[in-house]
Motif scaffolding. Structure first.
Motif, short mmCIF file in Angstrom:
data_model
loop_
_atom_site.label_atom_id
_atom_site.label_comp_id
_atom_site.label_asym_id
_atom_site.label_seq_id
_atom_site.Cartn_x
_atom_site.Cartn_y
_atom_site.Cartn_z
N THR A 65 -4.66 6.01 -22.40
CA THR A 65 -4.16 4.64 -22.21
C THR A 65 -5.18 3.81 -23.21
O THR A 65 -5.99 3.86 -23.63
CB THR A 65 -4.60 4.13 -20.81
OG1 THR A 65 -5.93 4.15 -20.63
CG2 THR A 65 -4.06 4.99 -19.70
N ARG A 98 -4.66 -3.67 -15.55
CA ARG A 98 -3.33 -3.14 -14.95
C ARG A 98 -2.26 -3.98 -14.84
O ARG A 98 -2.43 -5.40 -14.33
CB ARG A 98 -3.79 -2.48 -13.76
CG ARG A 98 -4.83 -1.44 -13.43
CD ARG A 98 -5.10 -0.81 -12.10
NE ARG A 98 -6.05 0.06 -12.06
CZ ARG A 98 -6.64 0.48 -10.84
NH1 ARG A 98 -5.80 0.17 -9.77
NH2 ARG A 98 -7.73 1.33 -10.76
N THR A 100 0.13 -2.96 -12.63
CA THR A 100 0.97 -2.26 -11.66
C THR A 100 0.59 -2.94 -10.20
O THR A 100 1.10 -2.14 -9.32
CB THR A 100 0.45 -0.56 -11.65
OG1 THR A 100 -1.05 -0.86 -11.49
CG2 THR A 100 0.81 0.05 -12.96
N GLU A 102 0.92 -5.03 -6.88
CA GLU A 102 2.38 -5.21 -6.07
C GLU A 102 2.76 -6.60 -6.22
O GLU A 102 1.83 -7.66 -6.33
CB GLU A 102 2.06 -4.72 -4.51
CG GLU A 102 1.88 -3.56 -4.59
CD GLU A 102 1.78 -3.04 -2.97
OE1 GLU A 102 2.32 -3.86 -2.05
OE2 GLU A 102 1.24 -1.88 -2.66
N ARG A 103 4.08 -6.90 -6.32
CA ARG A 103 4.75 -8.14 -6.46
C ARG A 103 5.88 -8.53 -5.51
O ARG A 103 6.25 -7.66 -4.86
CB ARG A 103 5.45 -8.31 -8.10
CG ARG A 103 4.37 -8.30 -9.17
CD ARG A 103 5.01 -8.00 -10.62
NE ARG A 103 3.90 -7.69 -11.24
CZ ARG A 103 3.37 -8.63 -12.02
NH1 ARG A 103 3.28 -9.88 -11.76
NH2 ARG A 103 2.48 -8.32 -12.95
N TYR A 113 -3.98 -8.86 -5.53
CA TYR A 113 -3.82 -8.10 -6.80
C TYR A 113 -3.92 -9.01 -8.01
O TYR A 113 -3.76 -10.23 -8.01
CB TYR A 113 -2.32 -7.57 -6.57
CG TYR A 113 -2.12 -6.33 -5.75
CD1 TYR A 113 -2.47 -5.35 -5.97
CD2 TYR A 113 -1.71 -6.89 -4.47
CE1 TYR A 113 -2.00 -4.34 -4.95
CE2 TYR A 113 -1.33 -5.83 -3.38
CZ TYR A 113 -1.57 -4.48 -3.91
OH TYR A 113 -1.38 -3.60 -2.74
N THR A 115 -4.01 -8.86 -12.50
CA THR A 115 -4.02 -8.18 -13.57
C THR A 115 -5.36 -7.75 -14.22
O THR A 115 -5.19 -6.46 -14.72
CB THR A 115 -3.25 -8.95 -14.78
OG1 THR A 115 -2.10 -9.47 -14.35
CG2 THR A 115 -2.98 -8.24 -16.07
#
Length: 347
Positions: A65, A98, A100, A102-103, A113, A115
């Motif tokens: 990554t 990240r 990923t 949840e939205r 959550y 970033t």
């Protein structure tokens, strides 16, 4: 190891572990600790249990990554290559990035959550399943030092083995009341199962949220909450971490991530500058791990990148207007000569 106060429920492959006295009320602290105090308590509690703090892995990871996305990446040599070494081992408060989280239906991150956040982890090789259980016992002690009580903690998960390329594992999630905090993962190299490790992971911000039961946006963004849309604040927070680590905007690679983050900041949101926001989050990130770029340079880079992004469409608009004004279809209509003009020409 957990003792007689814990109840184990197994339904097929589903496992749940709860405290017998789980119905008792929880009272959050009147005055929550600072981020630095919270981190210091974590470090001291882990040390009491024989788990020293290790240094963070680089944010610019550049292996599988572009950026560090989890402290468990410190175990890559052991788990992926089967070698008896790791990059880091012990307690790691690791800044990560990240995309990923949840939205909601509008694409905005749900409460809990971010970033970028601090991945509070314990990552280390182990020799037996008993050590895995011991890590859980140690974690309950650490949580008690933070003000949590075991009766409000529960664990749940699937008694199934999962495989991801070279690595196999089993995962248990843990929560406080009804709020999931993180997971406790048993891991091993598929070709050499004797190479085992444990990954205990949560977020510093999520721990503070569960402890205080306060509003997520106020906890994370403080006095800046509500000043601009939350996605803009999240992007500025992440950009401060990236640029503070010297990861400058670029077309691809780790720098491409920085540019992607900055593209989420509307130019009109930063017309008066970003110094206040950058100073706030620079202080936060430096409490976790040192940053190599001074905060004024970080603020300047953000403003320059957003300004450049704004100038491109403006220049395109100006060019389009100029082209439109000189095209034949939009040229001024020739004036029809009047009679006296002809007479003047005849003279």
């Amino acid at each position: 190891m957990l003792g007689q106060n814990w109840e184990f429920t197994i339904d097929g492959t589903n496992l749940e572990i709860r405290h017998r006295h789980r119905g008792s009320p929880y009272a959050p602290p009147r005055r929550p600790p600072s981020w630095a105090d919270l981190l210091r308590t974590l470090e001291d509690a882990f040390a009491v249990r024989g788990v020293p703090r290790d240094s963070c892995i680089p944010l610019r990871w550049g292996r599988e990554t572009e950026l560090a996305i989890s402290a468990v990446q410190a175990l890559d040599p052991l788990l992926k290559d089967g070698r008896p070494v790791t990059y880091r081992s012990g307690f790691l408060p690791q800044p990560v990035v990240r995309f990923t989280g949840e939205r909601d239906q509008n694409g905005e991150l749900l409460d809990g959550y971010l970033t970028s956040f601090v991945n509070v982890s314990r990552v280390q090789p182990i020799q037996s399943i008993d050590e895995y259980a011991g890590v859980l016992d140690d974690w309950l002690y650490v949580l008690s030092r933070l003000g949590f009580h075991a009766r409000h903690i529960s664990l749940y998960g699937q008694l199934k083995v999962w495989h991801r390329r070279q690595v196999g594992g089993m995962t248990l999630m843990f929560r406080h009341l009804n709020r999931t905090l993180g997971d406790l993962v048993l891991l091993w190299n598929v070709e050499n199962p004797q190479r085992m490790a444990v990954d205990l992971g949560t977020g510093l911000e999520r721990l503070a949220w569960a402890r205080t039961l306060g509003r997520w946006d106020e906890l994370i963004f403080g006095s800046l909450a509500g000043s601009v849309p939350t996605p803009t604040l999240d992007a500025l927070r992440t950009a401060t971490l990236l640029l503070g680590n010297g990861i400058m905007p670029a077309a691809r690679g780790a720098g491409g991530v920085t540019r992607r983050v900055l593209s989420r900041i509307p130019p009109e949101s930063v017309r008066l500058g970003v110094s206040a926001a950058v100073r706030s989050w620079y202080q936060y990130w430096t409490a976790i791990a040192g940053l190599s770029v001074p905060w004024p340079a970080v603020a300047s880079s953000i403003e320059q990148e957003i300004g450049a992004a704004r100038r491109i469409p403006l220049q395109a608009e100006k060019t389009a207007i100029q082209a439109l004004s000189t095209s034949p279809a939009h040229s001024p209509t020739p004036r029809t000569p009047r009679a006296k003009d002809w007479l003047r020409h005849d003279v």
